[in-house]
Write an enzyme that holds these catalytic residues in place. Structure first.
Site, PDB file in Angstrom:
ATOM      1  N   ARG A 112       7.923 -18.029  -1.129  1.00 28.10           N
ATOM      2  CA  ARG A 112       9.141 -17.203  -1.180  1.00 28.10           C
ATOM      3  C   ARG A 112       8.739 -15.777  -1.513  1.00 28.10           C
ATOM      4  O   ARG A 112       8.105 -15.520  -2.556  1.00 28.10           O
ATOM      5  CB  ARG A 112      10.120 -17.726  -2.240  1.00 28.10           C
ATOM      6  CG  ARG A 112      11.270 -16.770  -2.460  1.00 28.10           C
ATOM      7  CD  ARG A 112      12.343 -17.303  -3.374  1.00 28.10           C
ATOM      8  NE  ARG A 112      13.207 -18.225  -2.680  1.00 28.10           N
ATOM      9  CZ  ARG A 112      14.446 -18.549  -3.112  1.00 28.10           C
ATOM     10  NH1 ARG A 112      14.938 -18.021  -4.211  1.00 28.10           N
ATOM     11  NH2 ARG A 112      15.181 -19.407  -2.443  1.00 28.10           N
ATOM     12  N   HIS A 139      15.893 -18.241   5.899  1.00 21.34           N
ATOM     13  CA  HIS A 139      15.866 -19.281   4.858  1.00 21.34           C
ATOM     14  C   HIS A 139      16.050 -20.624   5.572  1.00 21.34           C
ATOM     15  O   HIS A 139      17.098 -21.273   5.448  1.00 21.34           O
ATOM     16  CB  HIS A 139      16.980 -19.005   3.858  1.00 21.34           C
ATOM     17  CG  HIS A 139      16.823 -19.696   2.540  1.00 21.34           C
ATOM     18  ND1 HIS A 139      15.765 -20.546   2.242  1.00 21.34           N
ATOM     19  CD2 HIS A 139      17.601 -19.670   1.418  1.00 21.34           C
ATOM     20  CE1 HIS A 139      15.904 -21.002   1.009  1.00 21.34           C
ATOM     21  NE2 HIS A 139      17.005 -20.489   0.489  1.00 21.34           N
ATOM     22  N   GLN A 142      17.134 -23.931   3.749  1.00 25.86           N
ATOM     23  CA  GLN A 142      18.545 -23.930   3.351  1.00 25.86           C
ATOM     24  C   GLN A 142      19.425 -24.305   4.543  1.00 25.86           C
ATOM     25  O   GLN A 142      20.351 -25.112   4.433  1.00 25.86           O
ATOM     26  CB  GLN A 142      18.934 -22.541   2.825  1.00 25.86           C
ATOM     27  CG  GLN A 142      20.397 -22.416   2.445  1.00 25.86           C
ATOM     28  CD  GLN A 142      20.745 -23.156   1.160  1.00 25.86           C
ATOM     29  OE1 GLN A 142      20.133 -22.916   0.133  1.00 25.86           O
ATOM     30  NE2 GLN A 142      21.723 -24.054   1.209  1.00 25.86           N
ATOM     31  N   ASP A 245      27.901 -16.174   1.442  1.00 24.76           N
ATOM     32  CA  ASP A 245      26.755 -15.889   0.570  1.00 24.76           C
ATOM     33  C   ASP A 245      27.109 -14.620  -0.211  1.00 24.76           C
ATOM     34  O   ASP A 245      28.065 -13.919   0.131  1.00 24.76           O
ATOM     35  CB  ASP A 245      25.499 -15.688   1.437  1.00 24.76           C
ATOM     36  CG  ASP A 245      24.211 -15.755   0.618  1.00 24.76           C
ATOM     37  OD1 ASP A 245      24.289 -15.991  -0.608  1.00 24.76           O
ATOM     38  OD2 ASP A 245      23.135 -15.561   1.196  1.00 24.76           O
ATOM     39  N   CYS A 288      25.514 -21.455  -0.366  1.00 23.38           N
ATOM     40  CA  CYS A 288      24.153 -21.913  -0.683  1.00 23.38           C
ATOM     41  C   CYS A 288      23.841 -21.813  -2.169  1.00 23.38           C
ATOM     42  O   CYS A 288      22.901 -22.449  -2.642  1.00 23.38           O
ATOM     43  CB  CYS A 288      23.142 -21.102   0.114  1.00 23.38           C
ATOM     44  SG  CYS A 288      23.167 -19.358  -0.319  1.00 23.38           S
ATOM     45  N   ARG A 316      19.448 -30.110  -0.727  1.00 23.61           N
ATOM     46  CA  ARG A 316      18.174 -29.388  -0.619  1.00 23.61           C
ATOM     47  C   ARG A 316      17.011 -30.348  -0.889  1.00 23.61           C
ATOM     48  O   ARG A 316      15.967 -30.276  -0.256  1.00 23.61           O
ATOM     49  CB  ARG A 316      18.106 -28.218  -1.633  1.00 23.61           C
ATOM     50  CG  ARG A 316      19.148 -27.139  -1.479  1.00 23.61           C
ATOM     51  CD  ARG A 316      19.020 -26.339  -0.202  1.00 23.61           C
ATOM     52  NE  ARG A 316      17.712 -25.749   0.017  1.00 23.61           N
ATOM     53  CZ  ARG A 316      17.252 -24.631  -0.557  1.00 23.61           C
ATOM     54  NH1 ARG A 316      18.003 -23.955  -1.397  1.00 23.61           N
ATOM     55  NH2 ARG A 316      16.041 -24.159  -0.274  1.00 23.61           N
TER      56      ARG A 316
HETATM   57  N1   CP Z   1      19.997 -21.293  -2.313  1.00 25.33           N
HETATM   58  C1   CP Z   1      18.804 -21.006  -2.854  1.00 25.33           C
HETATM   59  O1   CP Z   1      17.826 -20.737  -2.151  1.00 25.33           O
HETATM   60  O2   CP Z   1      18.784 -21.070  -4.201  1.00 25.33           O
HETATM   61  P1   CP Z   1      17.587 -20.577  -5.123  1.00 25.33           P
HETATM   62  O3   CP Z   1      17.472 -19.089  -4.952  1.00 25.33           O
HETATM   63  O4   CP Z   1      18.006 -20.952  -6.516  1.00 25.33           O
HETATM   64  O5   CP Z   1      16.327 -21.260  -4.698  1.00 25.33           O
END
Ligand code: CP
Length: 368
Positions: A112, A139, A142, A245, A288, A316
């Site tokens: 990430r 992402h 997700q 989001d 998300c 997830r």
């Molecule tokens: N939705 C998501 O990616 O959450 P985090 O940032 O907590 O990993």
């Protein structure tokens, strides 16, 4: 002779755009099988002894925990590597060298980071599959969980019949605040869903993204449709899902750009009870998370009967399991091969003198 990595793009999960419709469908099906097993308390050690490296430049709750738990439940191990603690974090080592080294010691890597180019560079020099744990461009893990959540919510409804309404910014502009939106667009295009981009006109999908959507839909003859609207109420009666989001994810508070962006989106594109009431009774509301309660979604909706946000978060875990198994599972080694290597190692250890403090481990405690 030095051998360089030769993995193809679909050996990694950098974006759902790189996977075929069949690959996406198979991963979604795998997710269902693994979740069914999980619900009956059964964990399958499909990644026994495998190691996942987890490089995080920015914070995470769901992505980190779901990958770590998935590896444990699949019989493997996840190693958390905060970028700031690696040599690359201090700028002492290139991404290329980091990728070569970490991928020689692991079976897969999730990363990430803000800059998608970092991830691409890592994948280029990795010997093992690399998973995008979110960059500002995408992402994918997700989005896979999101589409799975939609399928669960409407069992028996084909993806072709599903419509999602994404409220907010749909434009891959300089802000780059569309990681989930873009992945959902690619999945919709490939799987034949209808995607409605809903926001101010200058936040509609760019010409390039629109062309990519149309291309994916045509290549797969999927029947997917892309519709743009600046009015959340225009299509709400016909959609199956809303998706939203944070309006200002990661932007500095009180910055003029943050304020301008917020003003454009809030409250016009908020998911609130009035909007939900205008939809179908079974409308599914996705987010998300993390969310800004009462900004892009109101608390009554998030905690209400139409909310799928927490199922989505739970999914997830099942999504990561399917992704990890799909990309990292190799055929188990034959027992005879294991016995052969074990025999060689044992033979060496028994043939040499070693100063092993065996007394510590074999002490006689019988008189205590
Ligand atoms: N939705 C998501 O990616 O959450 P985090 O940032 O907590 O990993």
């Amino acid at each position: 002779m030095r051998v360089m990595p030769t993995l193809a793009r679909n050996n990694h999960l950098l974006s759902t755009a790189d996977l075929s419709a069949d690959e996406l469908k198979n991963i979604l099906q795998l997710m269902k099988l693994l979740k069914d097993a999980h619900k009956q308390g059964v964990q399958l050690p499909l990644l026994k002894d495998k190691v996942l490296g987890m490089i995080f430049e920015i914070s995470s709750t769901r992505t980190r925990i779901s990958f770590e738990t998935a590896m444990t439940e699949l019989g493997g191990h996840a190693e958390f590597l905060a970028m700031g603690n690696l040599q690359i974090g201090d700028g002492h080592e290139t991404m290329r060298d980091t990728a070569e080294v970490i991928s020689r010691m692991t079976d897969g890597v999730i990363m990430r980071c803000n800059d998608h180019a970092y991830l691409e560079e890592f994948a280029r020099f990795s010997y093992v599959p690399v998973f995008n744990g979110m960059t500002m461009d995408g992402h994918p893990t997700q989005a896979l969980a999101d589409v799975f959540t939609m399928m669960e919510h409407l069992p028996g409804t084909s993806l072709n019949e599903m419509t999602m309404l994404y409220l907010g910014d749909n434009n891959d502009n300089a802000d780059k605040l569309v990681p989930i939106q873009r992945e959902l667009m690619w999945m919709a295009a490939k799987l034949g869903m209808t995607y409605i981009a809903c926001g101010p006109r200058d936040m509609w999908p760019s010409a390039a993204d629109t062309a990519q959507f149309e291309r994916f839909a045509a290549e797969n003859a999927s029947g997917a449709r892309l519709i743009c609207s600046d009015d959340p109420y225009e299509h709400i009666a016909d959609v199956d899902f809303t998706v939203s989001d944070s309006f200002v994810f990661g932007m500095p508070e009180d910055d003029p750009q943050t304020i301008a962006r917020h003003t454009k989106l809030f409250p016009a594109y908020q998911v609130n009870q009035a909007l939900v009431d205008a939809g179908k009774p079974e409308l599914g509301v996705l987010h998300c998370l993390p969310c800004q309660r009462d900004e892009e979604i109101t608390s009554d909706v998030l905690d209400g009967p139409n909310s799928l946000a927490f199922e989505e978060a739970e999914n997830r875990l099942h999504a990561q399991k399917a992704i990890l198994v799909w990309f990292m599972r190799t055929d188990p080694k034959e027992e005879a091969l294991k016995a052969y290597h074990l025999g060689k190692v044992e033979a060496l250890l028994h043939s040499v003198e070693r100063d092993v403090p065996s007394a510590i481990y074999h002490e006689d405690h019988s008189e205590r």
